[in-house]
Design a protein around this motif. Sequence first.
Motif, short mmCIF file in Angstrom:
data_model
loop_
_atom_site.label_atom_id
_atom_site.label_comp_id
_atom_site.label_asym_id
_atom_site.label_seq_id
_atom_site.Cartn_x
_atom_site.Cartn_y
_atom_site.Cartn_z
N SER A 111 0.81 -1.22 0.00
CA SER A 111 0.00 0.00 0.00
C SER A 111 0.84 1.27 0.00
O SER A 111 0.32 2.35 -0.23
CB SER A 111 -0.90 0.02 1.24
OG SER A 111 -0.12 0.15 2.43
N PHE A 112 2.14 1.14 0.28
CA PHE A 112 3.06 2.28 0.41
C PHE A 112 2.62 3.22 1.51
O PHE A 112 2.84 4.43 1.44
CB PHE A 112 3.23 3.02 -0.92
CG PHE A 112 3.51 2.10 -2.08
CD1 PHE A 112 4.61 1.26 -2.05
CD2 PHE A 112 2.67 2.05 -3.17
CE1 PHE A 112 4.87 0.39 -3.10
CE2 PHE A 112 2.92 1.19 -4.23
CZ PHE A 112 4.01 0.36 -4.20
N ARG A 113 2.02 2.68 2.55
CA ARG A 113 1.61 3.45 3.72
C ARG A 113 2.54 3.12 4.88
O ARG A 113 2.94 1.97 5.09
CB ARG A 113 0.19 3.10 4.15
CG ARG A 113 -0.88 3.59 3.23
CD ARG A 113 -1.13 5.05 3.44
NE ARG A 113 -2.28 5.49 2.68
CZ ARG A 113 -2.46 6.70 2.24
NH1 ARG A 113 -1.55 7.64 2.49
NH2 ARG A 113 -3.53 7.02 1.56
N PRO A 138 -6.05 -2.58 -6.28
CA PRO A 138 -5.55 -1.74 -7.39
C PRO A 138 -4.22 -2.26 -7.93
O PRO A 138 -3.40 -2.79 -7.17
CB PRO A 138 -5.38 -0.37 -6.74
CG PRO A 138 -5.14 -0.66 -5.30
CD PRO A 138 -5.96 -1.90 -5.00
N SER A 139 -4.01 -2.10 -9.21
CA SER A 139 -2.73 -2.50 -9.79
C SER A 139 -1.70 -1.39 -9.59
O SER A 139 -0.50 -1.66 -9.57
CB SER A 139 -2.88 -2.82 -11.27
OG SER A 139 -3.34 -1.68 -11.97
N SER A 150 1.56 -1.68 -7.54
CA SER A 150 1.38 -2.38 -6.28
C SER A 150 2.03 -3.77 -6.36
O SER A 150 1.76 -4.54 -7.27
CB SER A 150 -0.11 -2.52 -5.97
OG SER A 150 -0.30 -3.22 -4.76
N GLY A 151 2.88 -4.08 -5.40
CA GLY A 151 3.56 -5.36 -5.36
C GLY A 151 4.74 -5.48 -6.31
O GLY A 151 5.42 -6.50 -6.33
N GLY A 186 2.27 -9.39 5.63
CA GLY A 186 2.56 -8.44 4.58
C GLY A 186 4.05 -8.25 4.39
O GLY A 186 4.87 -8.89 5.03
N TRP A 187 4.37 -7.33 3.52
CA TRP A 187 5.73 -7.07 3.11
C TRP A 187 6.04 -5.63 3.50
O TRP A 187 5.38 -4.70 3.04
CB TRP A 187 5.81 -7.29 1.60
CG TRP A 187 6.99 -6.77 0.88
CD1 TRP A 187 8.27 -6.66 1.32
CD2 TRP A 187 6.99 -6.29 -0.47
NE1 TRP A 187 9.08 -6.15 0.35
CE2 TRP A 187 8.31 -5.91 -0.78
CE3 TRP A 187 6.02 -6.15 -1.44
CZ2 TRP A 187 8.67 -5.39 -2.01
CZ3 TRP A 187 6.38 -5.63 -2.67
CH2 TRP A 187 7.70 -5.27 -2.94
#
Length: 195
Positions: A111-113, A138-139, A150-151, A186-187
């Motif tokens: 999510s880059f949060r 979302p991509s 994302s990812g 998560g990562w």
Amino acid sequence: AMAASRAPVTLIWIGADLGASSVYPAKVEAKAPVGSVQVRGITLPDLVEQYGMPYFMKVDIEGADRVCVLALTATARPEYLSFEIGDDFEELLEHVRGIGYRRFKIVNQSSFRELANHECVQDRIARRILHTLGRAKPSHIRRAGRLFASGRSSGPVPWRSDGRWRTFAQTVAGWHAAQDGAARSGWYDLQATTT
């Protein structure tokens, strides 16, 4: 753990996701390896001697991050550092604090949060809208005025990434709380700065 070396290393390729390839067979055995290649090993000090110390270093070497992070010293370190959080997180966090990093962020790489913002209202609303439209996730995600895959991306650079910078103690406490809560899977990357 693998020691930093100039000796050749074998990189095991993952066909579906080349970025998940690794020099550690156990890390990739369940990911359908498609082959391997032997490459010349190089140490971080050799890279720095050849190219200079970068302003920002993103470390993502699929299980070997610690080799790179532990090679950093108080006199040989970038101003900004980012590395993937693994089982050795607290040891590496202690090391980077010991060599002069003072402020930190834990950033979810899907999510880059920043960790404290991982369930913000804006993201919950966006997920609900996507679910209503029949899309799982979302991509691409917009952060810091740009779209990031994302990812498949590390998101914004640390000085433009989401959230507040935290002290060492706040970072450790936040990570322990996350391990007990919804954010435990998560990562995540640790972002650190000397400033």
